[in-house]
Scaffold this active site. Structure first.
Site, PDB file in Angstrom:
ATOM      1  N   ASP A  17      56.463 -47.782 -27.008  1.00 26.83           N
ATOM      2  CA  ASP A  17      56.638 -47.826 -25.552  1.00 26.83           C
ATOM      3  C   ASP A  17      56.003 -46.594 -24.895  1.00 26.83           C
ATOM      4  O   ASP A  17      55.394 -46.689 -23.822  1.00 26.83           O
ATOM      5  CB  ASP A  17      58.135 -47.915 -25.206  1.00 26.83           C
ATOM      6  CG  ASP A  17      58.773 -49.151 -25.813  1.00 26.83           C
ATOM      7  OD1 ASP A  17      58.174 -50.238 -25.709  1.00 26.83           O
ATOM      8  OD2 ASP A  17      59.856 -49.035 -26.420  1.00 26.83           O
ATOM      9  N   HIS A  54      64.700 -50.966 -26.381  1.00 26.86           N
ATOM     10  CA  HIS A  54      63.387 -51.528 -26.676  1.00 26.86           C
ATOM     11  C   HIS A  54      63.393 -53.054 -26.531  1.00 26.86           C
ATOM     12  O   HIS A  54      63.288 -53.792 -27.499  1.00 26.86           O
ATOM     13  CB  HIS A  54      62.913 -51.119 -28.082  1.00 26.86           C
ATOM     14  CG  HIS A  54      61.587 -51.727 -28.434  1.00 26.86           C
ATOM     15  ND1 HIS A  54      60.402 -51.330 -27.836  1.00 26.86           N
ATOM     16  CD2 HIS A  54      61.248 -52.726 -29.281  1.00 26.86           C
ATOM     17  CE1 HIS A  54      59.416 -52.061 -28.296  1.00 26.86           C
ATOM     18  NE2 HIS A  54      59.900 -52.928 -29.185  1.00 26.86           N
TER      19      HIS A  54
HETATM   20  N1  LIG Z   1      59.966 -51.367 -32.701  1.00 29.46           N
HETATM   21  C1  LIG Z   1      58.825 -51.830 -32.219  1.00 29.46           C
HETATM   22  O1  LIG Z   1      58.282 -51.265 -31.265  1.00 29.46           O
HETATM   23  C2  LIG Z   1      58.148 -53.016 -32.862  1.00 29.46           C
HETATM   24  C3  LIG Z   1      56.801 -53.270 -32.593  1.00 29.46           C
HETATM   25  C4  LIG Z   1      56.183 -54.337 -33.220  1.00 29.46           C
HETATM   26  C5  LIG Z   1      56.908 -55.161 -34.087  1.00 29.46           C
HETATM   27  N2  LIG Z   1      58.208 -54.875 -34.330  1.00 29.46           N
HETATM   28  C6  LIG Z   1      58.990 -55.684 -35.287  1.00 29.46           C
HETATM   29  O2  LIG Z   1      58.611 -55.349 -36.613  1.00 29.46           O
HETATM   30  C7  LIG Z   1      58.931 -56.439 -37.495  1.00 29.46           C
HETATM   31  C8  LIG Z   1      57.765 -56.711 -38.435  1.00 29.46           C
HETATM   32  O3  LIG Z   1      56.635 -57.164 -37.743  1.00 29.46           O
HETATM   33  P1  LIG Z   1      55.291 -57.561 -38.540  1.00 29.46           P
HETATM   34  O4  LIG Z   1      54.303 -57.974 -37.522  1.00 29.46           O
HETATM   35  O5  LIG Z   1      54.922 -56.509 -39.512  1.00 29.46           O
HETATM   36  O6  LIG Z   1      55.796 -58.854 -39.346  1.00 29.46           O
HETATM   37  P2  LIG Z   1      55.154 -59.506 -40.662  1.00 29.46           P
HETATM   38  O7  LIG Z   1      55.774 -60.839 -40.823  1.00 29.46           O
HETATM   39  O8  LIG Z   1      53.668 -59.426 -40.610  1.00 29.46           O
HETATM   40  O9  LIG Z   1      55.630 -58.540 -41.831  1.00 29.46           O
HETATM   41  C9  LIG Z   1      56.958 -58.405 -42.174  1.00 29.46           C
HETATM   42  C10 LIG Z   1      57.032 -58.065 -43.646  1.00 29.46           C
HETATM   43  O10 LIG Z   1      58.424 -57.905 -43.971  1.00 29.46           O
HETATM   44  C11 LIG Z   1      58.590 -58.420 -45.278  1.00 29.46           C
HETATM   45  N3  LIG Z   1      59.986 -58.730 -45.514  1.00 29.46           N
HETATM   46  C12 LIG Z   1      60.756 -59.741 -45.067  1.00 29.46           C
HETATM   47  N4  LIG Z   1      61.994 -59.651 -45.551  1.00 29.46           N
HETATM   48  C13 LIG Z   1      62.031 -58.528 -46.320  1.00 29.46           C
HETATM   49  C14 LIG Z   1      63.035 -57.901 -47.084  1.00 29.46           C
HETATM   50  N5  LIG Z   1      64.265 -58.405 -47.177  1.00 29.46           N
HETATM   51  N6  LIG Z   1      62.693 -56.779 -47.733  1.00 29.46           N
HETATM   52  C15 LIG Z   1      61.443 -56.252 -47.650  1.00 29.46           C
HETATM   53  N7  LIG Z   1      60.467 -56.819 -46.949  1.00 29.46           N
HETATM   54  C16 LIG Z   1      60.755 -57.945 -46.291  1.00 29.46           C
HETATM   55  C17 LIG Z   1      57.695 -59.659 -45.313  1.00 29.46           C
HETATM   56  O11 LIG Z   1      57.431 -60.065 -46.667  1.00 29.46           O
HETATM   57  C18 LIG Z   1      56.473 -59.149 -44.581  1.00 29.46           C
HETATM   58  O12 LIG Z   1      55.532 -58.589 -45.481  1.00 29.46           O
HETATM   59  C19 LIG Z   1      59.295 -57.598 -36.585  1.00 29.46           C
HETATM   60  O13 LIG Z   1      60.692 -57.722 -36.513  1.00 29.46           O
HETATM   61  C20 LIG Z   1      58.758 -57.179 -35.227  1.00 29.46           C
HETATM   62  O14 LIG Z   1      59.460 -57.772 -34.161  1.00 29.46           O
HETATM   63  C21 LIG Z   1      58.847 -53.829 -33.734  1.00 29.46           C
HETATM   64  O1  LIG Z   2      57.129 -57.609 -28.613  1.00 28.28           O
HETATM   65  C1  LIG Z   2      57.518 -57.718 -29.784  1.00 28.28           C
HETATM   66  O2  LIG Z   2      58.145 -58.686 -30.185  1.00 28.28           O
HETATM   67  C2  LIG Z   2      57.144 -56.661 -30.787  1.00 28.28           C
HETATM   68  C3  LIG Z   2      57.446 -55.269 -30.333  1.00 28.28           C
HETATM   69  O3  LIG Z   2      58.783 -55.078 -30.017  1.00 28.28           O
HETATM   70  C4  LIG Z   2      56.548 -54.793 -29.228  1.00 28.28           C
HETATM   71  O4  LIG Z   2      57.039 -54.179 -28.277  1.00 28.28           O
HETATM   72  O5  LIG Z   2      55.324 -55.012 -29.328  1.00 28.28           O
END
Ligand SMILES: NC(=O)c1ccc[n+]([C@@H]2O[C@H](COP(=O)([O-])OP(=O)(O)OC[C@H]3O[C@@H](n4cnc5c(N)ncnc54)[C@H](O)[C@@H]3O)[C@@H](O)[C@H]2O)c1
Ligand SMILES: O=C(O)C[C@H](O)C(=O)O
Length: 314
Positions: free
Chosen positions: A144, A171
């Site tokens: 953010d 967030h």
């Molecule tokens: N905080 C933030 O600002 C922010 C920003 C972007 C995404 N996110 C969040 O991050 C998360 C991941 O996003 P992504 O795009 O990398 O998803 P993705 O699906 O590409 O990757 C997720 C990974 O987690 C693994 N996984 C699932 N269950 C698991 C477990 N029990 N143990 C270990 N690994 C496990 C999967 O195998 C996969 O490799 C999502 O929940 C998304 O909403 C948060």
């Molecule tokens: O928007 C989402 O679901 C992923 C993450 O929280 C973001 O802000 O990009």
């Protein structure tokens, strides 16, 4: 943890580039050995080890100083972050249990959404395990800030490197509150600019989700932001006295038990919560702050209730 994913892979690469890192353990429920082999060929000092499947989870955590958790499912168009709760709550609970058992002193960075609920889940799990240190548990909101800095610099034609906008609250949607009046160096915005920038920063995650058309949410910018937070944590652990980041942490800044704000990081985690950012807010910011509280409170309570209903495994 979750290192084979859309965030995990580029984050692992960025972290492998850091001179502050001696060892990089990457873990995923899916096969991550190929990612580890691939990364290990980069001629930077961090030694890379890959751990696949839950039987290898404990070993992946032994001896680590910082744990980063982006494991879980991402959004698709039309979904809110809260729609991920039913899957990601369990994933975060299981992983934080393992952290509690294997590296209870580590800094823990929670990325998995909905962060407004998964961070309280993590806190509750650590409490039940008897190892909760609120100074070392962080909900990652760095993206953010990264977005706010980028959009403000573009709008006002400023040098990117100089701009720093604190983002407080939580967030998700309107719980993301950029404090544009606290931008450094000081910048003035008219009402229209405040409205436009605030809404863009709040919806930036959705902007990416929609552009990806079902292929997930922000991964590259998130990896960049997470790498920045890891680097800041390591600098703090190394004794750097001047490390500040925004993060969603246990907080007494408002009546809510968790709140994102700027914090000062030190060897033991959060050394101070920067309360001055919430003083002297504009009327717009003050109203937005009051308006975000009910949603943030409900998300926090949902996380706590979930963790209390499903006691940790011992
Ligand atoms: N905080 C933030 O600002 C922010 C920003 C972007 C995404 N996110 C969040 O991050 C998360 C991941 O996003 P992504 O795009 O990398 O998803 P993705 O699906 O590409 O990757 C997720 C990974 O987690 C693994 N996984 C699932 N269950 C698991 C477990 N029990 N143990 C270990 N690994 C496990 C999967 O195998 C996969 O490799 C999502 O929940 C998304 O909403 C948060
Ligand atoms: O928007 C989402 O679901 C992923 C993450 O929280 C973001 O802000 O990009």
């Amino acid at each position: 943890l979750g290192a084979a994913g859309g965030i995990g892979q580029p984050l692992a690469l960025l972290v492998k580039m850091s001179p502050l890192i001696s060892a990089l353990h990457i873990y995923d429920i899916a096969n991550v050995k190929g990612v580890a082999a691939d990364l290990s060929h980069c001629n930077t000092p961090a030694q890379v080890l890959g751990f696949t499947g839950s039987s290898e989870l404990p070993n992946s955590l032994k001896g680590v100083d910082v744990v980063v958790i982006p494991a879980g499912v991402p959004r698709k168009p039309g979904m809110t972050r809260d729609d991920l709760f039913s899957i990601n709550a369990n994933i975060v609970k299981t992983l934080v249990e393992a952290v509690a058992d294997n590296c209870p002193d580590a800094f823990i960075h929670i990325i998995s959404n909905p962060v407004n609920s998964t961070l309280p889940i993590a806190a509750e799990v650590l409490k039940q395990k008897g190892v909760y240190d609120p100074k070392k548990l962080f909900g990652v909101t760095t993206l953010d800030v990264v977005r706010a800095n980028t959009f403000v610099a573009q709008k006002k034609n400023l040098k990117l490197i100089d701009v720093d906008v604190p983002v407080v609250g939580g967030h998700a949607g309107k719980t993301i509150l950029p404090l544009l009046s606290k931008t450094r160096p000081p910048v003035s915005f008219n009402d229209e600019e405040v409205q436009e920038l605030t809404v863009r920063i709040q919806n930036a995650g959705t902007e990416v989700v929609e552009a990806k058309e079902g292929a997930g949410s922000a991964t590259l910018s998130m990896a960049y932001a997470a790498a920045r937070f890891v680097e800041s944590s390591l600098r703090a652990l190394d004794g750097d006295a001047d490390v500040y980041e925004c993060s969603f942490v246990q907080s007494d800044l408002t009546e809510l038990p968790f709140f994102a704000s700027r914090v000062k990081l030190g060897r033991k985690g959060v050394e101070a919560i920067i309360s001055s950012d919430l003083q002297g807010l504009t009327e717009y910011e003050q109203k937005a702050l009051e308006a975000l509280k009910p949603e943030l409170k409900a998300s926090i309570e949902k996380g706590i209730a979930f963790a209390q209903k499903q006691p940790v495994t011992t």
